[in-house]
Design a protein around this motif. Structure first.
Motif, PDB file in Angstrom:
ATOM      1  N   SER A   1       0.848  -1.194   0.000  1.00 55.75           N
ATOM      2  CA  SER A   1       0.000   0.000   0.000  1.00 55.75           C
ATOM      3  C   SER A   1       0.880   1.240   0.000  1.00 55.75           C
ATOM      4  O   SER A   1       2.054   1.168   0.373  1.00 55.75           O
ATOM      5  CB  SER A   1      -0.883   0.010   1.246  1.00 55.75           C
ATOM      6  OG  SER A   1      -0.110   0.377   2.371  1.00 55.75           O
ATOM      7  N   PRO A   2       0.344   2.394  -0.394  1.00 57.12           N
ATOM      8  CA  PRO A   2       1.114   3.633  -0.235  1.00 57.12           C
ATOM      9  C   PRO A   2       1.387   3.882   1.251  1.00 57.12           C
ATOM     10  O   PRO A   2       0.594   3.478   2.102  1.00 57.12           O
ATOM     11  CB  PRO A   2       0.187   4.714  -0.811  1.00 57.12           C
ATOM     12  CG  PRO A   2      -0.832   3.982  -1.612  1.00 57.12           C
ATOM     13  CD  PRO A   2      -0.973   2.633  -0.995  1.00 57.12           C
ATOM     14  N   ALA A   3       2.514   4.547   1.549  1.00 53.84           N
ATOM     15  CA  ALA A   3       2.844   4.836   2.948  1.00 53.84           C
ATOM     16  C   ALA A   3       2.007   6.015   3.450  1.00 53.84           C
ATOM     17  O   ALA A   3       1.772   6.971   2.710  1.00 53.84           O
ATOM     18  CB  ALA A   3       4.323   5.145   3.079  1.00 53.84           C
ATOM     19  N   GLN A   4       1.554   5.906   4.674  1.00 50.32           N
ATOM     20  CA  GLN A   4       0.818   6.995   5.312  1.00 50.32           C
ATOM     21  C   GLN A   4       1.750   7.630   6.336  1.00 50.32           C
ATOM     22  O   GLN A   4       2.258   6.928   7.207  1.00 50.32           O
ATOM     23  CB  GLN A   4      -0.403   6.445   6.063  1.00 50.32           C
ATOM     24  CG  GLN A   4      -1.269   5.540   5.245  1.00 50.32           C
ATOM     25  CD  GLN A   4      -2.557   6.233   4.846  1.00 50.32           C
ATOM     26  OE1 GLN A   4      -2.760   7.400   5.170  1.00 50.32           O
ATOM     27  NE2 GLN A   4      -3.412   5.526   4.157  1.00 50.32           N
ATOM     28  N   HIS A   5       1.959   8.944   6.225  1.00 52.41           N
ATOM     29  CA  HIS A   5       2.811   9.617   7.207  1.00 52.41           C
ATOM     30  C   HIS A   5       1.961  10.248   8.300  1.00 52.41           C
ATOM     31  O   HIS A   5       0.939  10.881   8.012  1.00 52.41           O
ATOM     32  CB  HIS A   5       3.687  10.691   6.560  1.00 52.41           C
ATOM     33  CG  HIS A   5       4.458  11.457   7.584  1.00 52.41           C
ATOM     34  ND1 HIS A   5       4.160  12.754   7.919  1.00 52.41           N
ATOM     35  CD2 HIS A   5       5.472  11.080   8.387  1.00 52.41           C
ATOM     36  CE1 HIS A   5       4.974  13.138   8.885  1.00 52.41           C
ATOM     37  NE2 HIS A   5       5.783  12.146   9.170  1.00 52.41           N
ATOM     38  N   ILE A   6       2.370  10.046   9.537  1.00 51.01           N
ATOM     39  CA  ILE A   6       1.663  10.694  10.646  1.00 51.01           C
ATOM     40  C   ILE A   6       2.677  11.261  11.627  1.00 51.01           C
ATOM     41  O   ILE A   6       3.784  10.740  11.761  1.00 51.01           O
ATOM     42  CB  ILE A   6       0.721   9.730  11.402  1.00 51.01           C
ATOM     43  CG1 ILE A   6       1.513   8.525  11.927  1.00 51.01           C
ATOM     44  CG2 ILE A   6      -0.434   9.279  10.548  1.00 51.01           C
ATOM     45  CD1 ILE A   6       0.761   7.767  12.962  1.00 51.01           C
ATOM     46  N   ASP A   7       2.287  12.353  12.253  1.00 50.57           N
ATOM     47  CA  ASP A   7       3.058  12.904  13.358  1.00 50.57           C
ATOM     48  C   ASP A   7       2.221  12.650  14.599  1.00 50.57           C
ATOM     49  O   ASP A   7       1.208  13.307  14.817  1.00 50.57           O
ATOM     50  CB  ASP A   7       3.308  14.396  13.148  1.00 50.57           C
ATOM     51  CG  ASP A   7       4.148  14.993  14.263  1.00 50.57           C
ATOM     52  OD1 ASP A   7       4.403  14.273  15.260  1.00 50.57           O
ATOM     53  OD2 ASP A   7       4.540  16.167  14.151  1.00 50.57           O
TER      54      ASP A   7
END
Lengths: 174, 67
Positions: free
Chosen positions: B36-42
């Motif tokens: 899957s595409p990467a999901q970026h979170i802070d």
């Protein structure tokens, strides 16, 4: 001589990978647990759950595009599928070819109404759910792999950035 | 010479442990089919719930997200 060449070519033959059954990851959702901001929920929806497939949640903690912690989910059984979920661990191999991690695993039923699979990592509870759910974005149903885990199980104390993705793997043909 | 047989025994035990480890560890190689595409979170910031997702249906053991 011809026989020798034929024999050598047979010995060097590498069987191709069976890529027929793609698991089709449709969506990955990431957000904090509404009940506890120190816990993260990662959910992957798929069109099908394939017992021949190894599913992996990937956590990149330093933004280099390489997974630093992984959670692996495998399925087994025929009539009643059972899921095996590993605790978050450092992978020995990363990228497009991997191995099963040497980590504690907990088994649980795969079902629409199954209770979450509960694991423990450093004394903190991790919950996993594997089974059929309603499609959160449209009509119909989808298979779901859901993790609810403490941030401390994947992130060092002073870090907050995470890249998360889900991947599917098939055992290499021998 | 006093510890000769102790040394030999320790070496044999070490070899046996190494062999046992070699044959019991799962060395199966898995090849990626899909990613899957990467999901970026802070995670230091409060993460917004997906607005179009009815999460209650996906996460049966969680309360419905607050609007």
């Amino acid at each position: 001589m011809t026989l020798l060449v034929l024999l050598l070519s047979l010995l060097s033959f590498q069987p191709s990978l069976a890529l027929a059954s793609s698991p089709q990851i449709t969506d990955v959702l990431v957000f904090t647990n509404p009940e506890d901001e120190q816990r993260l929920i990662v959910a992957a929806t798929l069109t099908t759950l394939d017992p021949a497939t190894l599913y992996q949640f990937n956590f990149d903690t330093n933004r280099d595009g390489i997974e630093d912690r992984v959670v692996q989910v495998t399925l087994h059984g025929d009539a009643q599928l059972e899921a095996s979920v590993s605790v978050p661990s450092i992978p020995e191999r990363t990228g497009t070819t991997i191995q099963a991690v040497k980590a504690d695993r907990v088994n649980g039923a795969v079902s629409t109404h199954a209770s979450p699979i509960v694991l423990s990592e450093r004394g903190k509870s991790i919950r996993a759910f594997v089974g059929l759910r309603k499609n959160p974005r449209a009509d119909g149903t989808l298979q779901a792999l859901v993790l609810d885990l403490p941030l401390s199980a994947i992130l060092a104390e002073h870090k907050s950035d995470l890249d998360i993705w889900v991947s599917a793997y098939q055992q290499e043909s021998r | 010479m006093k510890y000769f047989w102790w040394t030999i025994s320790a070496f044999v035990v070490l070899v046996l442990i190494t062999l046992a480890h070699r044959f019991t560890v799962d060395k199966t190689i898995y090849t990626q089919l899909e990613r899957s595409p990467a999901q970026h979170i802070d995670t230091a910031k409060r993460l917004e719930l997906p607005k179009d997702a009815n999460l209650e249906t996906v996460f049966p053991y969680l309360p419905a997200p607050q609007p």
